[in-house]
Write a protein that holds these residues in place. Structure first.
Motif, short mmCIF file in Angstrom:
data_model
loop_
_atom_site.label_atom_id
_atom_site.label_comp_id
_atom_site.label_asym_id
_atom_site.label_seq_id
_atom_site.Cartn_x
_atom_site.Cartn_y
_atom_site.Cartn_z
N GLU A 1 -0.03 -0.08 -1.83
CA GLU A 1 -1.07 -0.75 -1.06
C GLU A 1 -2.17 0.20 -0.58
O GLU A 1 -3.35 -0.07 -0.73
CB GLU A 1 -0.43 -1.44 0.15
N ASN B 1 -6.04 0.13 -1.81
CA ASN B 1 -7.08 -0.15 -0.83
C ASN B 1 -8.15 0.95 -0.88
O ASN B 1 -9.35 0.65 -0.83
CB ASN B 1 -6.48 -0.26 0.57
N THR C 1 -11.61 -4.48 -0.01
CA THR C 1 -10.25 -4.35 0.51
C THR C 1 -9.29 -4.53 -0.65
O THR C 1 -9.33 -5.56 -1.33
CB THR C 1 -9.96 -5.42 1.59
N CYS D 1 -8.69 -6.37 -5.85
CA CYS D 1 -9.74 -5.88 -4.97
C CYS D 1 -10.57 -7.08 -4.54
O CYS D 1 -11.12 -7.80 -5.37
CB CYS D 1 -10.60 -4.86 -5.73
#
Length: 134
Positions: free
Chosen positions: A100, A104, A116, A130
């Motif tokens: 993660e 990110n 994000t 994304c």
């Protein structure tokens, strides 16, 4: 009198052609020259007709294309986000190497102000998505 009307009509035709060509050139520059189209993951290509799904979803956006290139997921490309939607880009499968936080960071690098990155379980895959505003 007929000659004046003919010249006016000819001027209008040439003007309309110039406007049409200029509009198309601007669209091409936006899509190919640094402007990022809005992509949205819509579903599985194995169960639905991808192009039809994109056409049904476009609302006031213009559909630029659709494909099933990312693990058979239907990905639509619009000139702008359909009302109420964020843009999403599939960017690979998530794993221990790309969890993660790394996903990110990659998304924030690509879409500096609005990106994000998240790993999601969806459509029988664990993939990195994304999410960004255009």
């Amino acid at each position: 009198m007929a000659n004046k009307m003919h010249k006016s009509f000819l001027f209008f035709v040439i003007y309309a052609l110039v406007v049409t060509v200029c509009t198309r050139i601007v669209q091409l520059i936006q899509v190919e020259g640094g402007y990022t189209p809005c992509t949205i993951i819509m579903g599985s290509c194995s169960t639905d007709n991808c192009n039809q799904m994109c056409m049904n979803y476009r609302a006031s956006s213009t559909l630029l294309g659709s494909n099933c290139n990312f693990y058979n997921l239907c990905t639509c490309e619009f000139d702008r986000p359909p009302v109420g939607r964020s843009c999403t880009v599939p960017n690979g499968l998530c794993s221990d190497q790309c969890g993660e936080s790394r996903c990110n960071a990659n998304c924030k690098d690509r879409y500096r102000n609005t990106g994000t990155g998240v790993c999601v379980h969806d459509y029988d895959l664990y993939f990195y998505k994304c999410v960004y505003q255009q």
